[in-house]
Design a protein around this motif. Sequence first.
Motif, PDB file in Angstrom:
ATOM      1  N   PRO A 187       0.910  -1.401   0.425  1.00  0.00           N
ATOM      2  CA  PRO A 187      -0.034  -0.443  -0.010  1.00  0.00           C
ATOM      3  C   PRO A 187       0.787   1.483  -0.489  1.00  0.00           C
ATOM      4  CG  PRO A 187      -0.874  -1.519   1.847  1.00  0.00           C
ATOM      5  CD  PRO A 187       0.757  -2.211   1.079  1.00  0.00           C
ATOM      6  N   HIS A 188       2.073   1.187   0.071  1.00  0.00           N
ATOM      7  CA  HIS A 188       3.402   2.241   0.804  1.00  0.00           C
ATOM      8  C   HIS A 188       3.718   2.414  -0.605  1.00  0.00           C
ATOM      9  CE1 HIS A 188       1.844   2.723   4.547  1.00  0.00           C
ATOM     10  NE2 HIS A 188       1.927   1.060   3.927  1.00  0.00           N
ATOM     11  N   SER A 189       3.728   2.050  -1.664  1.00  0.00           N
ATOM     12  CA  SER A 189       3.888   2.192  -2.964  1.00  0.00           C
ATOM     13  C   SER A 189       4.847   2.984  -3.416  1.00  0.00           C
ATOM     14  CB  SER A 189       3.882   0.795  -3.950  1.00  0.00           C
ATOM     15  OG  SER A 189       2.559   0.912  -4.608  1.00  0.00           O
ATOM     16  N   HIS A 190       3.934   4.216  -3.725  1.00  0.00           N
ATOM     17  CA  HIS A 190       3.803   5.334  -3.617  1.00  0.00           C
ATOM     18  C   HIS A 190       5.381   5.363  -3.545  1.00  0.00           C
ATOM     19  CE1 HIS A 190       0.663   5.650  -1.174  1.00  0.00           C
ATOM     20  NE2 HIS A 190       1.033   6.502  -0.055  1.00  0.00           N
ATOM     21  N   ILE A 191       5.049   5.657  -2.105  1.00  0.00           N
ATOM     22  CA  ILE A 191       6.677   6.262  -1.367  1.00  0.00           C
ATOM     23  C   ILE A 191       7.601   5.792  -1.288  1.00  0.00           C
ATOM     24  CG2 ILE A 191       7.398   6.584   1.114  1.00  0.00           C
ATOM     25  CD1 ILE A 191       4.655   7.330   1.321  1.00  0.00           C
TER      26      ILE A 191
ATOM     27  N   PRO B 241      -4.309   6.433  13.689  1.00  0.00           N
ATOM     28  CA  PRO B 241      -4.184   5.330  12.718  1.00  0.00           C
ATOM     29  C   PRO B 241      -4.529   6.615  11.195  1.00  0.00           C
ATOM     30  CG  PRO B 241      -5.917   4.867  13.700  1.00  0.00           C
ATOM     31  CD  PRO B 241      -5.379   5.985  14.208  1.00  0.00           C
ATOM     32  N   GLY B 242      -3.510   5.770  10.725  1.00  0.00           N
ATOM     33  CA  GLY B 242      -3.893   6.295   8.911  1.00  0.00           C
ATOM     34  C   GLY B 242      -3.877   7.714   8.677  1.00  0.00           C
ATOM     35  N   THR B 243      -1.955   8.706   9.431  1.00  0.00           N
ATOM     36  CA  THR B 243      -1.807   9.603   9.454  1.00  0.00           C
ATOM     37  C   THR B 243      -0.395   9.306   8.239  1.00  0.00           C
ATOM     38  OG1 THR B 243      -0.430   8.974  11.859  1.00  0.00           O
ATOM     39  CG2 THR B 243      -2.808  10.499  11.293  1.00  0.00           C
ATOM     40  N   GLY B 244       0.234   7.788   7.783  1.00  0.00           N
ATOM     41  CA  GLY B 244       1.215   8.201   7.316  1.00  0.00           C
ATOM     42  C   GLY B 244       2.469   7.418   8.530  1.00  0.00           C
ATOM     43  N   LYS B 245       2.217   6.733   9.588  1.00  0.00           N
ATOM     44  CA  LYS B 245       3.706   6.203  10.396  1.00  0.00           C
ATOM     45  C   LYS B 245       4.220   5.486   9.438  1.00  0.00           C
ATOM     46  CE  LYS B 245       0.971   5.175  13.792  1.00  0.00           C
ATOM     47  NZ  LYS B 245      -0.128   6.032  13.433  1.00  0.00           N
TER      48      LYS B 245
ATOM     49  N   GLY C  81      -2.991  14.988  11.767  1.00  0.00           N
ATOM     50  CA  GLY C  81      -4.229  14.620  10.081  1.00  0.00           C
ATOM     51  C   GLY C  81      -3.791  15.669   8.869  1.00  0.00           C
ATOM     52  N   TYR C  82      -4.980  15.069   8.238  1.00  0.00           N
ATOM     53  CA  TYR C  82      -4.936  15.787   6.708  1.00  0.00           C
ATOM     54  C   TYR C  82      -5.867  16.570   6.703  1.00  0.00           C
ATOM     55  CZ  TYR C  82      -1.157  12.327   5.709  1.00  0.00           C
ATOM     56  OH  TYR C  82      -0.038  11.783   6.168  1.00  0.00           O
ATOM     57  N   THR C  83      -5.527  17.851   5.627  1.00  0.00           N
ATOM     58  CA  THR C  83      -6.837  18.540   5.004  1.00  0.00           C
ATOM     59  C   THR C  83      -7.079  17.669   4.416  1.00  0.00           C
ATOM     60  OG1 THR C  83      -5.207  19.464   4.155  1.00  0.00           O
ATOM     61  CG2 THR C  83      -5.499  20.155   5.860  1.00  0.00           C
TER      62      THR C  83
ATOM     63  N   GLN D  70      -5.387  11.058  -5.438  1.00  0.00           N
ATOM     64  CA  GLN D  70      -4.355  10.918  -6.793  1.00  0.00           C
ATOM     65  C   GLN D  70      -3.422  10.350  -6.447  1.00  0.00           C
ATOM     66  OE1 GLN D  70      -6.306  12.837  -9.801  1.00  0.00           O
ATOM     67  NE2 GLN D  70      -4.916  11.216 -10.272  1.00  0.00           N
ATOM     68  N   LEU D  71      -2.381   9.989  -5.840  1.00  0.00           N
ATOM     69  CA  LEU D  71      -1.160   9.302  -5.957  1.00  0.00           C
ATOM     70  C   LEU D  71      -1.781   8.089  -5.881  1.00  0.00           C
ATOM     71  CD1 LEU D  71       1.530  10.796  -3.496  1.00  0.00           C
ATOM     72  CD2 LEU D  71       1.537  10.855  -6.127  1.00  0.00           C
ATOM     73  N   ARG D  72      -2.252   6.838  -4.964  1.00  0.00           N
ATOM     74  CA  ARG D  72      -2.619   6.023  -5.502  1.00  0.00           C
ATOM     75  C   ARG D  72      -3.054   5.680  -6.495  1.00  0.00           C
ATOM     76  NH1 ARG D  72       0.710   2.357  -3.191  1.00  0.00           N
ATOM     77  NH2 ARG D  72      -1.102   0.929  -3.988  1.00  0.00           N
TER      78      ARG D  72
HETATM   79  N1  LIG Z   1       1.871  12.036   3.745  1.00  0.00           N
HETATM   80  C1  LIG Z   1       1.186  11.012   2.843  1.00  0.00           C
HETATM   81  N2  LIG Z   1       1.539  10.912   1.369  1.00  0.00           N
HETATM   82  C2  LIG Z   1       1.253   9.938   1.011  1.00  0.00           C
HETATM   83  N3  LIG Z   1       0.708   8.637   1.170  1.00  0.00           N
HETATM   84  C3  LIG Z   1       0.592   8.899   2.936  1.00  0.00           C
HETATM   85  C4  LIG Z   1       1.023   9.644   3.729  1.00  0.00           C
HETATM   86  N4  LIG Z   1       0.090   9.496   4.690  1.00  0.00           N
HETATM   87  C5  LIG Z   1      -0.237   8.200   4.783  1.00  0.00           C
HETATM   88  N5  LIG Z   1       0.275   7.810   3.283  1.00  0.00           N
HETATM   89  C6  LIG Z   1      -0.438   6.624   2.408  1.00  0.00           C
HETATM   90  O1  LIG Z   1      -2.098   6.319   3.349  1.00  0.00           O
HETATM   91  C7  LIG Z   1      -1.836   5.068   3.843  1.00  0.00           C
HETATM   92  C8  LIG Z   1      -2.083   5.158   5.223  1.00  0.00           C
HETATM   93  O2  LIG Z   1      -0.514   5.488   5.673  1.00  0.00           O
HETATM   94  P1  LIG Z   1      -0.506   3.858   7.299  1.00  0.00           P
HETATM   95  O3  LIG Z   1       1.555   5.327   6.827  1.00  0.00           O
HETATM   96  O4  LIG Z   1      -0.566   2.829   6.505  1.00  0.00           O
HETATM   97  O5  LIG Z   1      -1.007   4.756   8.750  1.00  0.00           O
HETATM   98  P2  LIG Z   1      -0.479   4.383   9.759  1.00  0.00           P
HETATM   99  O6  LIG Z   1       0.925   3.393   9.990  1.00  0.00           O
HETATM  100  O7  LIG Z   1       0.246   5.750  10.854  1.00  0.00           O
HETATM  101  O8  LIG Z   1      -1.627   3.692  10.222  1.00  0.00           O
HETATM  102  C9  LIG Z   1      -0.846   4.461   3.052  1.00  0.00           C
HETATM  103  O9  LIG Z   1      -0.998   3.688   2.017  1.00  0.00           O
HETATM  104  C10 LIG Z   1      -0.095   5.351   2.794  1.00  0.00           C
HETATM  105  O10 LIG Z   1       1.541   4.732   1.973  1.00  0.00           O
END
Ligand SMILES: Nc1ncnc2c1ncn2[C@@H]1O[C@H](COP(=O)(O)OP(=O)(O)O)[C@@H](O)[C@H]1O
Length: 475
Positions: free
Chosen positions: A33-37, A88-92, A381-383, A392-394
């Motif tokens: 799920p993070h392949s765009h990173i 959760p879901g904030t990109g950790k 958190g995200y706006t 869009q990236l995904r």
């Molecule tokens: N700032 C960001 N930019 C791009 N993608 C993000 C960003 N934050 C989160 N994502 C994407 O959102 C999804 C959820 O993030 P994740 O890292 O799994 O959250 P967490 O580990 O904090 O619960 C993943 O697919 C992640 O790659």
Amino acid sequence: MKASTSTSTPTPAHNAPLPPTAANPGRSSRIAPHSHIKGLGLTPEGYASSDTGGFVGQTIAREACGVIVDLIKSRKFSGRALLLVGAPGTGKTALALAVSHELGAKVPFCPMVGSEVYSTEVKKTEVLAEVFRRAIGLRIKETKEVYEGEVTELTPTEAENPLSGYGKTVSHVVVGLKTVKGTKQLRLDPTIYEAILKEKIVVGDVVYIEANTGAVKRVGRSDAYASSYDLESETYVPLPKGDVHKRKELVQDVTLGDLDAANARPQGGQDIMSVMGSLVKSGRTEVTEKLRREVNKIVKGYVDQGVAEVVPGVVFIDEVHMLDIECFTYLNALLESPMAPTVIFATNRGNSLVRGTSDIVSPHGIPVDLLDRCMIVKTEGYTREQVGKVVQLRANVEGLRLGEGVLDKLAVEGEKSSLRYALQLLTPASILASIAGRNQMEVEDIGEMNELFLDAKTSASMIGQGGGFDGGQSL
Ligand SMILES: Nc1ncnc2c1ncn2[C@@H]1O[C@H](COP(=O)(O)OP(=O)(O)O)[C@@H](O)[C@H]1O
Ligand SMILES: [Mg+2]
């Protein structure tokens, strides 16, 4: 040493050993799920001024991680750990992955979840120890002297057998090799002649002979002999470039975990007990602390000789609050060991009880002595706009086409519930679109998905209103 690298061929040798397979293919699913990173996307000065590297927003956290990467690279981060905290879901997880990307392509990244330590078969501390070993890479460099070229001559020279009056033996073999640059005639040992016979090498084949070991490999038939009526089963190769005699540098990446496992496996049945043992334990004996020390000793020898280089990797422990006091104590010790990888923790808990204790409440459920070693980075958190950008990236990565207004709709959903929820709607909605025979997603697909699936907050509040699944009948 320098001179040898300059003569080495840049392309990987055709006979280069296959890279060790990724230790755990199952783990890649946790990274997909993070392949765009692609990295933290920082400027050379360390600022996260734009959304590069696949990362959107999260400016402070990215810059903080950039500082950590610098510390790690200058080897000033040992004995410490990075703790990522946030909802959760904030990109950790994405940040942890980006840090490892920044450290280099060949740096091992070993993710695990705190609860993975609870197994009925393996000790908790053993699970941790193994992950730490897997996160230490070893780059082994070998320079090999090789002869390579098309065979132009193959004449065994016979001599009288000194042991018996009759028959003859091969005393040596003369092999002529040709490359684009020149030709060379070699006088080789009879054992190499045996290898040549075994490989069925004839004049016109391109071969490869290792000088030290005498290993012979047939690469294929020289393409000068390729003709239309030949059988297709033959592989034709071009005439090798460079000199016949050259040095090749081969690089192999393994981890300490790989070495432990390879050495724990019985090396063929010496006695009946080892056969029995290997049956019972499915071909693997235990990796003991003693074995690890042995492996360390050998590795240290290699490093001292300059044959190998240690590449410390990254251990990522997600949901670190799931570990218990026993694990935390052990982690303190692991962090202090001389060959420790970089450690990144992540949690979404605030103050909570440390597992395995009945009364110790501490921030993030981590005992204070370990917390003391952590550098803490918070994710925000995200706006709505940022959610839109990530979606869009995904969509780009997954090759999905979004119709008019879809992005806005998903961004609104994401802002209302969570980024993950918005991302999760993406795939099923695309399936819906393809069932309807469209190649791009429309707003109604998202709407339909939204009706089928609930986001966490809505689901909780709906059940909350009813007082539970039993419609509030309970007391
Ligand atoms: N700032 C960001 N930019 C791009 N993608 C993000 C960003 N934050 C989160 N994502 C994407 O959102 C999804 C959820 O993030 P994740 O890292 O799994 O959250 P967490 O580990 O904090 O619960 C993943 O697919 C992640 O790659
Ligand atoms: Mg995560």
